[in-house]
Structure formats: structure tokens, C-alpha cells
Design a protein around this motif. Structure first.
Motif, PDB file in Angstrom:
ATOM      1  N   VAL A 145       1.974  -6.467   0.700  1.00  0.00           N
ATOM      2  CA  VAL A 145       2.381  -7.086   1.958  1.00  0.00           C
ATOM      3  C   VAL A 145       1.589  -6.480   3.105  1.00  0.00           C
ATOM      4  CG1 VAL A 145       4.307  -7.512   3.527  1.00  0.00           C
ATOM      5  CG2 VAL A 145       4.709  -7.445   1.050  1.00  0.00           C
ATOM      6  N   ARG A 146       1.018  -7.337   3.912  1.00  0.00           N
ATOM      7  CA  ARG A 146       0.333  -6.884   5.129  1.00  0.00           C
ATOM      8  C   ARG A 146       1.303  -7.026   6.297  1.00  0.00           C
ATOM      9  NH1 ARG A 146      -2.323  -8.405   9.670  1.00  0.00           N
ATOM     10  NH2 ARG A 146      -4.224  -7.244  10.238  1.00  0.00           N
ATOM     11  N   LEU A 147       1.686  -5.914   6.883  1.00  0.00           N
ATOM     12  CA  LEU A 147       2.627  -5.923   7.990  1.00  0.00           C
ATOM     13  C   LEU A 147       1.921  -6.303   9.294  1.00  0.00           C
ATOM     14  CD1 LEU A 147       4.478  -2.581   7.127  1.00  0.00           C
ATOM     15  CD2 LEU A 147       5.088  -4.909   6.435  1.00  0.00           C
ATOM     16  N   PRO A 148       2.652  -6.798  10.271  1.00  0.00           N
ATOM     17  CA  PRO A 148       2.031  -7.177  11.549  1.00  0.00           C
ATOM     18  C   PRO A 148       1.386  -6.001  12.271  1.00  0.00           C
ATOM     19  CG  PRO A 148       4.221  -8.130  11.342  1.00  0.00           C
ATOM     20  CD  PRO A 148       4.077  -7.150  10.222  1.00  0.00           C
ATOM     21  N   ALA A 149       1.904  -4.785  12.021  1.00  0.00           N
ATOM     22  CA  ALA A 149       1.383  -3.582  12.666  1.00  0.00           C
ATOM     23  C   ALA A 149       1.618  -2.392  11.748  1.00  0.00           C
ATOM     24  CB  ALA A 149       2.066  -3.352  14.012  1.00  0.00           C
ATOM     25  N   PRO A 150       0.852  -1.317  11.895  1.00  0.00           N
ATOM     26  CA  PRO A 150       1.081  -0.124  11.082  1.00  0.00           C
ATOM     27  C   PRO A 150       2.490   0.423  11.285  1.00  0.00           C
ATOM     28  CG  PRO A 150      -1.051  -0.010  12.175  1.00  0.00           C
ATOM     29  CD  PRO A 150      -0.330  -1.169  12.776  1.00  0.00           C
ATOM     30  N   VAL A 151       3.114   0.812  10.193  1.00  0.00           N
ATOM     31  CA  VAL A 151       4.492   1.296  10.225  1.00  0.00           C
ATOM     32  C   VAL A 151       4.601   2.577   9.406  1.00  0.00           C
ATOM     33  CG1 VAL A 151       6.837   0.796   9.406  1.00  0.00           C
ATOM     34  CG2 VAL A 151       5.537  -0.969  10.586  1.00  0.00           C
ATOM     35  N   GLN A 152       5.436   3.491   9.876  1.00  0.00           N
ATOM     36  CA  GLN A 152       5.788   4.658   9.080  1.00  0.00           C
ATOM     37  C   GLN A 152       7.044   4.280   8.299  1.00  0.00           C
ATOM     38  OE1 GLN A 152       5.953   7.531  12.384  1.00  0.00           O
ATOM     39  NE2 GLN A 152       4.274   8.631  11.411  1.00  0.00           N
ATOM     40  N   SER A 215       3.631  11.183   6.995  1.00  0.00           N
ATOM     41  CA  SER A 215       3.428  11.132   8.439  1.00  0.00           C
ATOM     42  C   SER A 215       2.436  10.031   8.805  1.00  0.00           C
ATOM     43  CB  SER A 215       2.921  12.477   8.951  1.00  0.00           C
ATOM     44  OG  SER A 215       1.698  12.826   8.296  1.00  0.00           O
ATOM     45  N   ARG A 216       1.799   9.491   7.805  1.00  0.00           N
ATOM     46  CA  ARG A 216       0.807   8.450   8.030  1.00  0.00           C
ATOM     47  C   ARG A 216       1.465   7.078   8.116  1.00  0.00           C
ATOM     48  NH1 ARG A 216      -4.044   6.794   3.832  1.00  0.00           N
ATOM     49  NH2 ARG A 216      -4.923   5.087   5.081  1.00  0.00           N
ATOM     50  N   ALA A 217       0.904   6.217   8.935  1.00  0.00           N
ATOM     51  CA  ALA A 217       1.396   4.853   9.066  1.00  0.00           C
ATOM     52  C   ALA A 217       0.563   3.925   8.183  1.00  0.00           C
ATOM     53  CB  ALA A 217       1.325   4.405  10.520  1.00  0.00           C
ATOM     54  N   PHE A 218       1.217   2.908   7.641  1.00  0.00           N
ATOM     55  CA  PHE A 218       0.534   1.960   6.756  1.00  0.00           C
ATOM     56  C   PHE A 218       0.784   0.537   7.234  1.00  0.00           C
ATOM     57  CE2 PHE A 218       1.584   5.664   4.178  1.00  0.00           C
ATOM     58  CZ  PHE A 218       0.378   5.946   3.563  1.00  0.00           C
ATOM     59  N   GLN A 219      -0.247  -0.269   7.136  1.00  0.00           N
ATOM     60  CA  GLN A 219      -0.100  -1.695   7.441  1.00  0.00           C
ATOM     61  C   GLN A 219      -0.022  -2.513   6.159  1.00  0.00           C
ATOM     62  OE1 GLN A 219      -2.798  -3.109  10.414  1.00  0.00           O
ATOM     63  NE2 GLN A 219      -1.716  -5.038  10.685  1.00  0.00           N
ATOM     64  N   TYR A 220      -0.408  -1.901   5.043  1.00  0.00           N
ATOM     65  CA  TYR A 220      -0.325  -2.564   3.742  1.00  0.00           C
ATOM     66  C   TYR A 220       0.642  -1.792   2.846  1.00  0.00           C
ATOM     67  CZ  TYR A 220      -4.470  -5.260   5.060  1.00  0.00           C
ATOM     68  OH  TYR A 220      -5.357  -6.100   5.694  1.00  0.00           O
ATOM     69  N   ILE A 221       1.664  -2.485   2.352  1.00  0.00           N
ATOM     70  CA  ILE A 221       2.667  -1.889   1.473  1.00  0.00           C
ATOM     71  C   ILE A 221       2.621  -2.606   0.133  1.00  0.00           C
ATOM     72  CG2 ILE A 221       5.117  -1.445   1.116  1.00  0.00           C
ATOM     73  CD1 ILE A 221       3.931   0.209   3.351  1.00  0.00           C
ATOM     74  N   LYS A 222       2.489  -1.825  -0.936  1.00  0.00           N
ATOM     75  CA  LYS A 222       2.433  -2.406  -2.279  1.00  0.00           C
ATOM     76  C   LYS A 222       3.737  -2.157  -3.026  1.00  0.00           C
ATOM     77  CE  LYS A 222       0.031  -0.715  -5.833  1.00  0.00           C
ATOM     78  NZ  LYS A 222      -1.109  -0.402  -6.736  1.00  0.00           N
ATOM     79  N   LEU A 223       4.331  -3.235  -3.515  1.00  0.00           N
ATOM     80  CA  LEU A 223       5.536  -3.159  -4.328  1.00  0.00           C
ATOM     81  C   LEU A 223       5.129  -3.447  -5.772  1.00  0.00           C
ATOM     82  CD1 LEU A 223       8.745  -3.012  -3.654  1.00  0.00           C
ATOM     83  CD2 LEU A 223       8.702  -5.388  -4.391  1.00  0.00           C
ATOM     84  N   GLN A 241      12.095  -6.445   2.051  1.00  0.00           N
ATOM     85  CA  GLN A 241      12.086  -6.019   3.450  1.00  0.00           C
ATOM     86  C   GLN A 241      11.549  -4.593   3.534  1.00  0.00           C
ATOM     87  OE1 GLN A 241      15.787  -7.094   5.661  1.00  0.00           O
ATOM     88  NE2 GLN A 241      16.475  -7.849   3.671  1.00  0.00           N
ATOM     89  N   VAL A 242      10.746  -4.351   4.538  1.00  0.00           N
ATOM     90  CA  VAL A 242      10.210  -3.016   4.781  1.00  0.00           C
ATOM     91  C   VAL A 242      10.790  -2.517   6.097  1.00  0.00           C
ATOM     92  CG1 VAL A 242       8.125  -1.652   5.194  1.00  0.00           C
ATOM     93  CG2 VAL A 242       8.075  -3.545   3.556  1.00  0.00           C
ATOM     94  N   HIS A 243      11.343  -1.311   6.075  1.00  0.00           N
ATOM     95  CA  HIS A 243      11.953  -0.727   7.259  1.00  0.00           C
ATOM     96  C   HIS A 243      11.165   0.509   7.693  1.00  0.00           C
ATOM     97  CE1 HIS A 243      15.268  -3.329   6.144  1.00  0.00           C
ATOM     98  NE2 HIS A 243      15.288  -2.744   4.955  1.00  0.00           N
ATOM     99  N   GLY A 244      11.162   0.768   8.973  1.00  0.00           N
ATOM    100  CA  GLY A 244      10.461   1.945   9.468  1.00  0.00           C
ATOM    101  C   GLY A 244      10.137   1.830  10.936  1.00  0.00           C
ATOM    102  N   GLN A 245       9.496   2.854  11.431  1.00  0.00           N
ATOM    103  CA  GLN A 245       9.145   2.922  12.849  1.00  0.00           C
ATOM    104  C   GLN A 245       7.710   2.441  13.043  1.00  0.00           C
ATOM    105  OE1 GLN A 245      11.286   4.116  15.434  1.00  0.00           O
ATOM    106  NE2 GLN A 245       9.700   3.190  16.689  1.00  0.00           N
ATOM    107  N   VAL A 246       7.535   1.505  13.948  1.00  0.00           N
ATOM    108  CA  VAL A 246       6.180   1.048  14.276  1.00  0.00           C
ATOM    109  C   VAL A 246       5.417   2.213  14.881  1.00  0.00           C
ATOM    110  CG1 VAL A 246       4.800  -0.511  15.687  1.00  0.00           C
ATOM    111  CG2 VAL A 246       6.897  -1.331  14.620  1.00  0.00           C
ATOM    112  N   ALA A 247       4.257   2.492  14.332  1.00  0.00           N
ATOM    113  CA  ALA A 247       3.483   3.658  14.768  1.00  0.00           C
ATOM    114  C   ALA A 247       2.757   3.359  16.063  1.00  0.00           C
ATOM    115  CB  ALA A 247       2.483   4.050  13.690  1.00  0.00           C
ATOM    116  N   PRO A 253      -4.140   4.748  11.123  1.00  0.00           N
ATOM    117  CA  PRO A 253      -5.429   5.114  10.544  1.00  0.00           C
ATOM    118  C   PRO A 253      -6.610   4.552  11.324  1.00  0.00           C
ATOM    119  CG  PRO A 253      -3.885   4.438   8.839  1.00  0.00           C
ATOM    120  CD  PRO A 253      -3.243   4.140  10.163  1.00  0.00           C
ATOM    121  N   ALA A 254      -6.462   3.304  11.813  1.00  0.00           N
ATOM    122  CA  ALA A 254      -7.569   2.683  12.540  1.00  0.00           C
ATOM    123  C   ALA A 254      -7.864   3.438  13.820  1.00  0.00           C
ATOM    124  CB  ALA A 254      -7.240   1.224  12.860  1.00  0.00           C
ATOM    125  N   ALA A 255      -6.797   3.879  14.480  1.00  0.00           N
ATOM    126  CA  ALA A 255      -6.988   4.616  15.728  1.00  0.00           C
ATOM    127  C   ALA A 255      -7.623   5.966  15.479  1.00  0.00           C
ATOM    128  CB  ALA A 255      -5.635   4.790  16.431  1.00  0.00           C
TER     129      ALA A 255
END
Length: 266
Positions: A145-152, A215-223, A241-247, A253-255
Motif C-alpha cells: 500500500v502506498r500511503l498519501p504521505a510518510p507515516v510512522q 523511528s523512520r517513516a514509511f510511505q509504502y507498507i507491505k502486508l 487500515q494503517v494507523h500512525g502519526q504522519v511524519a 526518508p525523502a527529506a
């Protein structure tokens, strides 16, 4: 001098005792007010003045602020990040091929009851009516899943349907053992975030905290589904569903790549 000290101590003691008694009285009034409010029918009559007075105490204000902060933090971490309407998509190149229902014996016998194969994007939508699931062949498969934004990420929720609602009368196609990983855009790096077992005897919606915190944020989550509950032909997933804090941008990583100085730069 000694008598003056004793008088001061007595006055302080009396003041503390009076303050404590006042607090206890207000606490009792506050409790009585809500007890009356919670009576069947809401017929209890009370004065909201005591509630308003109690709520202005500094101790209560601090408690309210702490509770609000906790609630907001919890909501942020439990917010749905993998929703298609919010911009989440499926990385088709790294996702298992959808199951072809035309090859299923049950569907060949009752072809009117079987619809066309649902795309993997189905798991990113809230519609979980029986049959509205994504299926892949066999008992092992994966979806990225590609999330709209990087998430922790802090937790993942998986949903199937109850046995009583299943068109086939069974939930053997439900996922069983599952792992969750954060992957980079190119797929070269993978970080294990957690592993869990979906229990078909429990609630249809099951949330699993990710024990391998990163501590790293991910925009791609593999189930990755390692097994299902006995169906040899296919596995169905209704919703993920993926839960977490938008980084923040600085923690993604991109930043990091953008802000980090190049080693080859002269």
C-alpha cells in the motif's frame, strides 16, 4: 518566639484542612451531579453551578488539559492512513495477482452468484459487504500500500466477515498469519514492523499494535499473508487500515536525502 511559631503552624494546618474539606465537598457535589444525570431517563435534577465551580479549580484544569492531549495523541495515532478516498493506492508491481474466480469450481456451478475479480484497491475502501473483498491465489500472498504521505506506523487493522455472513458458509479464506513491513519506493530495503495472527473466532475487525517500533517513516507498507484458515485455492482480504502519526517533512526518508549533504560534493 516559640509561641508565635506554634500559632503560625496552627493557622497553616487549619487552612490546609479547610481547603481539603472544600475540595472534598466540591468533589462530592460533582459526583452527585453526574450520578443524577446518569439515572435512567435522565430525570435527576441538579444544579450545574457546582459543576461549573468545580471545573474552574486549577487541579481540574490541569487534568482536563492532560486528558485532552492524550485523546488527541491517540486519535492521531489511530487515524486511518490507508484510505483510498484520502489518496492511498496499491503498488501493483509488488502486489500478488488477483484470483480469477472463473477458475473456481463453486463459481462455475453457481456462476450467477460470482462477480468479477475485485482489484486490490478494494481493501482500501470501507465497503465490507460479503463478497466485496480482494482475493489472491493460494494461501500466501502480499499487497503493498502506498500511503498519501510518510507515516510512522503504530498499528494495523485487518477486517474479514463473520462466518454467518459468508456466502459460502465458511471463512476459511480469511488470512491467518500475517507480517507487516515498511518498504522503500524502490523495494530494495524492507523493515519488519510486526507479525500477528488474525483470529476468525474473534471480532471481524481486529487491530494489531506493531511491536517493532521504528523511528523512520514509511510511505509504502507491505502486508504479507503467510497462511490462511484452510482454503487451498484463494485468500480474501476485506479491508486493511494503517494507523500512525504522519511524519514531518524533516523525518521522512525523502527529506533526509534532500537535506543531507552529498558525500561526493566538493
Amino acid at each position: 518566639m516559640s509561641s508565635m511559631k506554634e500559632v503560625m503552624l496552627r493557622l497553616v494546618k487549619e487552612g490546609v484542612e479547610e481547603h481539603c474539606a472544600d475540595l472534598e465537598g466540591r468533589r462530592r457535589s460533582y459526583a452527585a451531579a453526574f450520578t443524577a444525570l446518569l439515572k435512567p431517563g435522565g430525570g435527576g435534577r441538579f444544579s450545574w453551578a457546582c459543576v461549573s465551580e468545580f471545573s474552574t479549580l486549577p487541579e481540574v484544569q490541569q487534568l482536563k488539559e492532560a486528558m485532552l492531549e492524550t485523546i488527541l495523541e491517540g486519535r492521531a495515532q489511530r487515524s486511518e492512513r490507508a484510505l483510498r478516498s484520502s489518496g492511498a493506492t496499491i503498488d501493483i508491481q509488488r502486489t500478488s495477482k488477483s484470483y480469477e474466480w472463473a477458475e473456481n469450481g463453486f463459481c462455475r456451478a453457481l456462476w450467477l452468484l460470482c462477480s468479477a475479480a475485485k482489484p486490490p484497491e478494494t481493501i482500501l475502501q470501507p465497503d465490507v459487504t460479503p463478497g466485496q473483498c480482494w482475493a489472491f491465489q493460494g494461501s500466501q500472498g502480499q499487497v503493498v500500500v502506498r500511503l498519501p504521505a510518510p507515516v510512522q506506523p503504530t498499528a494495523v487493522t485487518v477486517q474479514h466477515i463473520y462466518k454467518a455472513a459468508s456466502p459460502s458458509g465458511t471463512v476459511s479464506s480469511a488470512p491467518r498469519d500475517v507480517t507487516v513491513s515498511g518498504v522503500d519506493e524502490e523495494g530494495e530495503e524492507e523493515t519488519l514492523l510486526g507479525a500477528f495472527t488474525y483470529d476468525v473466532e474473534a471480532e471481524a475487525i481486529q487491530s494489531f499494535p506493531l511491536k517493532h517500533k521504528s523511528s523512520r517513516a514509511f510511505q509504502y507498507i507491505k502486508l504479507s499473508v503467510q497462511s490462511n484458515w484452510g482454503n487451498p485455492e484463494y485468500t480474501c482480504i476485506y479491508r486493511v487500515q494503517v494507523h500512525g502519526q504522519v511524519a514531518s517533512r524533516s523525518s521522512s526518508p525523502a527529506a533526509e536525502e534532500t537535506t543531507s549533504p552529498s558525500l561526493n560534493k566538493k
